[in-house]
Design a protein around this motif. Structure first.
Motif, mmCIF file in Angstrom:
data_model
loop_
_atom_site.group_PDB
_atom_site.id
_atom_site.type_symbol
_atom_site.label_atom_id
_atom_site.label_comp_id
_atom_site.label_asym_id
_atom_site.label_seq_id
_atom_site.Cartn_x
_atom_site.Cartn_y
_atom_site.Cartn_z
ATOM 1 N N TRP A 38 11.973 -21.496 -6.543
ATOM 2 C CA TRP A 38 12.057 -22.529 -7.568
ATOM 3 C C TRP A 38 13.086 -23.567 -7.111
ATOM 4 C CZ3 TRP A 38 8.868 -23.190 -11.590
ATOM 5 C CH2 TRP A 38 8.123 -22.097 -12.040
ATOM 6 N N ARG A 40 14.569 -27.748 -8.310
ATOM 7 C CA ARG A 40 14.575 -28.681 -9.431
ATOM 8 C C ARG A 40 15.104 -30.040 -9.002
ATOM 9 N NH1 ARG A 40 19.502 -26.255 -13.248
ATOM 10 N NH2 ARG A 40 21.228 -27.148 -12.060
ATOM 11 N N TYR A 96 11.312 -28.978 -12.913
ATOM 12 C CA TYR A 96 11.347 -27.744 -12.140
ATOM 13 C C TYR A 96 10.029 -27.574 -11.390
ATOM 14 C CZ TYR A 96 15.679 -26.402 -14.379
ATOM 15 O OH TYR A 96 16.993 -26.363 -14.802
ATOM 16 N N GLY A 111 5.288 -29.910 -10.981
ATOM 17 C CA GLY A 111 6.512 -29.700 -11.732
ATOM 18 C C GLY A 111 6.306 -29.618 -13.230
#
Length: 118
Positions: A38, A40, A96, A111
């Motif tokens: 992950w 961001r 994210y 995202g």
């Protein structure tokens, strides 16, 4: 080539929780054989790695300021990666992305936006 689609973002108050999901698909892509991550991007800032998880889910690593608050996990039977985010802070506001592989350099999805606000 892998295709990744994130979901689960939204508006949450400080201290709240959100669970993000990422569904992986693609001809020739074996989700269960790939580490996943992950990352961001906060408004006006660059891409930031958050967490990575091995293919079998046995080992994970996090950036320091999310340790103890975020948990990365996966369900290989469902080709799905998760990010459980607890005790959210204003600075967690960002889009994210899930990413193929370990780190922030792999293919990403479009995202899902998480906004932490009063």
């Amino acid at each position: 080539q892998v295709q990744l689609v994130e979901s689960g973002g939204g508006l949450v108050q400080p201290g709240g929780s959100v669970r993000l999901s990422c569904l992986a698909s693609g001809f020739g892509f074996e989700f269960s054989q790939n580490a996943m991550s992950w990352v961001r991007q906060a408004p006006g800032k660059g891409l930031e790695w958050i967490a990575s998880l091995t293919a079998d889910g046995s080992y994970s690593k996090y950036i320091r300021f999310v340790e103890g608050r975020f948990t990365i996990s996966r369900d290989n039977a469902k080709n799905t990666l998760y990010l459980q985010m607890n005790n959210l802070e204003l600075d967690d506001t960002a889009t994210y992305f899930c990413a193929e592989g370990w780190g922030k350099g792999g293919t990403r999805g479009p995202g899902t936006r998480v906004t932490v606000s009063e």
